[in-house]
Design a protein around this motif. Structure first.
Motif, mmCIF file in Angstrom:
data_model
loop_
_atom_site.group_PDB
_atom_site.id
_atom_site.type_symbol
_atom_site.label_atom_id
_atom_site.label_comp_id
_atom_site.label_asym_id
_atom_site.label_seq_id
_atom_site.Cartn_x
_atom_site.Cartn_y
_atom_site.Cartn_z
ATOM 1 N N LEU A 5 21.220 1.320 70.419
ATOM 2 C CA LEU A 5 19.524 1.817 69.793
ATOM 3 C C LEU A 5 19.240 1.771 68.742
ATOM 4 O O LEU A 5 19.206 1.168 68.103
ATOM 5 C CB LEU A 5 21.442 2.874 70.137
ATOM 6 N N TRP A 6 18.236 2.947 68.658
ATOM 7 C CA TRP A 6 17.902 3.007 67.443
ATOM 8 C C TRP A 6 18.532 4.023 66.780
ATOM 9 O O TRP A 6 17.828 5.340 67.436
ATOM 10 C CB TRP A 6 16.348 3.002 67.071
ATOM 11 N N VAL A 7 18.684 3.992 65.853
ATOM 12 C CA VAL A 7 18.925 5.560 64.847
ATOM 13 C C VAL A 7 18.281 5.616 63.394
ATOM 14 O O VAL A 7 17.971 4.777 62.813
ATOM 15 C CB VAL A 7 20.613 5.339 64.775
ATOM 16 N N ASN A 8 17.641 6.822 64.188
ATOM 17 C CA ASN A 8 16.313 7.221 62.985
ATOM 18 C C ASN A 8 17.342 7.021 61.276
ATOM 19 O O ASN A 8 18.244 7.799 61.192
ATOM 20 C CB ASN A 8 15.436 8.494 63.418
ATOM 21 N N LEU A 9 16.784 7.152 59.989
ATOM 22 C CA LEU A 9 17.173 7.300 59.092
ATOM 23 C C LEU A 9 15.834 7.918 58.781
ATOM 24 O O LEU A 9 15.090 8.225 58.429
ATOM 25 C CB LEU A 9 16.258 5.873 57.757
ATOM 26 N N PRO A 10 16.625 9.230 57.622
ATOM 27 C CA PRO A 10 15.699 10.321 56.573
ATOM 28 C C PRO A 10 15.013 9.806 55.978
ATOM 29 O O PRO A 10 15.229 8.582 55.423
ATOM 30 C CB PRO A 10 16.818 11.216 56.413
ATOM 31 N N ALA A 11 13.596 10.844 55.737
ATOM 32 C CA ALA A 11 12.871 9.629 54.942
ATOM 33 C C ALA A 11 13.241 9.167 52.935
ATOM 34 O O ALA A 11 13.055 8.321 52.619
ATOM 35 C CB ALA A 11 11.676 11.405 54.376
ATOM 36 N N LYS A 12 14.172 9.721 52.813
ATOM 37 C CA LYS A 12 15.151 9.666 51.611
ATOM 38 C C LYS A 12 15.655 8.323 51.608
ATOM 39 O O LYS A 12 15.764 8.268 50.610
ATOM 40 C CB LYS A 12 15.768 10.574 50.529
ATOM 41 N N ASP A 13 15.680 8.164 52.948
ATOM 42 C CA ASP A 13 16.610 6.591 52.966
ATOM 43 C C ASP A 13 15.814 5.839 53.501
ATOM 44 O O ASP A 13 16.590 4.650 53.658
ATOM 45 C CB ASP A 13 17.621 6.650 53.529
ATOM 46 N N LYS A 14 14.984 6.040 54.063
ATOM 47 C CA LYS A 14 13.967 4.916 54.702
ATOM 48 C C LYS A 14 14.063 3.682 54.022
ATOM 49 O O LYS A 14 13.970 2.507 54.150
ATOM 50 C CB LYS A 14 13.018 5.162 55.293
ATOM 51 N N MET A 15 14.179 3.673 52.925
ATOM 52 C CA MET A 15 13.041 2.551 52.252
ATOM 53 C C MET A 15 14.751 1.933 51.306
ATOM 54 O O MET A 15 14.255 1.345 49.796
ATOM 55 C CB MET A 15 12.505 3.150 51.257
ATOM 56 N N SER A 16 16.251 2.176 51.247
ATOM 57 C CA SER A 16 16.791 1.619 51.026
ATOM 58 C C SER A 16 16.938 0.585 51.454
ATOM 59 O O SER A 16 16.895 -0.036 52.406
ATOM 60 C CB SER A 16 18.101 3.004 51.343
ATOM 61 N N LYS A 17 18.178 -0.185 50.692
ATOM 62 C CA LYS A 17 18.549 -1.324 50.820
ATOM 63 C C LYS A 17 19.243 -1.549 52.157
ATOM 64 O O LYS A 17 19.701 -1.590 52.393
ATOM 65 C CB LYS A 17 19.403 -2.099 50.004
ATOM 66 N N PRO A 18 18.738 -2.779 52.672
ATOM 67 C CA PRO A 18 19.114 -2.963 54.186
ATOM 68 C C PRO A 18 21.206 -3.153 53.667
ATOM 69 O O PRO A 18 21.006 -4.461 53.210
ATOM 70 C CB PRO A 18 18.543 -4.474 54.582
ATOM 71 N N LYS A 19 21.659 -2.883 54.506
ATOM 72 C CA LYS A 19 23.058 -3.599 55.232
ATOM 73 C C LYS A 19 23.226 -3.835 56.924
ATOM 74 O O LYS A 19 22.836 -3.374 57.726
ATOM 75 C CB LYS A 19 23.858 -2.409 54.478
ATOM 76 N N TYR A 20 24.485 -4.264 56.547
ATOM 77 C CA TYR A 20 24.998 -4.524 58.061
ATOM 78 C C TYR A 20 26.453 -4.613 58.294
ATOM 79 O O TYR A 20 27.298 -4.433 57.250
ATOM 80 C CB TYR A 20 24.583 -6.434 58.267
ATOM 81 N N GLN A 21 27.014 -3.837 59.036
ATOM 82 C CA GLN A 21 28.447 -3.411 59.573
ATOM 83 C C GLN A 21 29.213 -4.485 60.511
ATOM 84 O O GLN A 21 28.570 -3.838 62.134
ATOM 85 C CB GLN A 21 28.104 -1.675 59.606
#
Length: 290
Positions: free
Chosen positions: A128-144
């Motif tokens: 799946l690709w899950v979109n991010l809101p504009a305010k979060d698109k440039m947040s730091k990458p993370k991994y779960q």
């Protein structure tokens, strides 16, 4: 069933499969196969059961960038190894989930795990690709890294089956993954004759992938490798399993923002796409050996 039923809009057959890299044979249900509204879910690729022949050759998808969204990989059979430019790596085995937040930008590669590739065997997965809101698109990458034994599970009454709550909430049980917007991702593993009820707000975009088996959903029959798409009305979904079945349930609050996509970049406008390409070309996504 109550009167507040979510109507089935369509039962969609899998589009013709295509290769992603030299390993993954996927059917793209959306956005390419069917132009359906599933925001915040932007893409659904399904690699239905495939028998892989043994090989010593590394197969999969080489180094590629992502920005502006999350990739969620759900393994049903087989094993996938992966690395990214943030230094994360691991193996996703059957039943596991990899939830990667690319956000501001990451390089990524994924391929069949070495031992699995050498032995061969059954492979089946969803991305799946899950979109991010504009305010979060440039947040730091993370991994779960979500191993199956850490996924919250809700046992249905009367031996109907189990709901694996990957993200969101089901009957008061909270999912394992943290998310940026309100969404639900469940694997429902239903026994023959088992029933499950799901309730989602009318305004949420909702759909169910039949991973395997045969089910009746709000009166409509669906079989393995089909996707059931719902109208934005009502709240209740009743699933009855005609045989042992696995379904992937998706529902989420739409992100009502413009979408601009170019390859592996998912932003809000063309200027941001251009910046993503420039940043990638200038090496700002880090380094990852192919």
């Amino acid at each position: 069933m109550g009167t507040n039923v979510k109507s089935v809009s369509a039962v969609l057959d899998a589009p013709s499969p295509h290769m992603v890299g030299d390993g993954f044979k996927v059917s793209n249900f959306f956005p390419g196969g069917y132009q359906i509204k599933m925001s915040p879910f932007f893409l659904l690729d399904f690699n239905d059961k495939t028998e892989l022949l043994p090989t010593n050759q590394l197969r999969g998808v080489g180094v590629h960038p992502h920005r502006g969204f999350e990739t969620v990989t759900i393994a049903y059979h087989g094993a996938i190894a992966h690395h990214d430019s943030s230094g994360n790596s691991g193996i996703i085995y059957s039943g596991d989930v990899q939830w990667m937040t690319a956000a501001s930008g990451i390089l990524h590669k994924e391929y069949f795990e070495k031992e699995f590739s050498q032995q061969g065997g059954l492979f089946q997965m969803v991305q799946l690709w899950v979109n991010l809101p504009a305010k979060d698109k440039m947040s730091k990458p993370k991994y779960q890294a979500i191993q199956n034994d850490t996924i919250e599970k809700y046992v249905l009454p009367e031996n109907a089956g189990v709901i694996e709550i990957i993200a969101g909430e089901y009957n008061g049980s909270k999912g394992t993954a943290s998310t940026f917007t309100l969404l639900n991702v469940y694997n429902a593993r239903l026994n023959a004759g088992g029933e499950a009820v799901f309730n989602f707000p009318a305004g949420f975009n909702s759909g169910i992938l039949i991973v395997e088996g045969s089910v009746v959903i709000n009166g409509e029959k669906a079989i393995g490798n089909q996707f059931v798409y719902f109208k934005n009305d009502g709240e209740e979904i009743l699933v009855k399993a005609s045989e042992n079945s696995i379904i992937l349930v998706l529902s989420g609050e739409p992100i009502n923002e413009p979408v601009a996509q170019y390859g592996p970049f998912l932003m809000n406008n063309q200027a941001e796409i251009k910046l993503a390409i420039n940043d990638y070309n200038e090496g700002k996504f880090g380094y990852l050996e192919d």
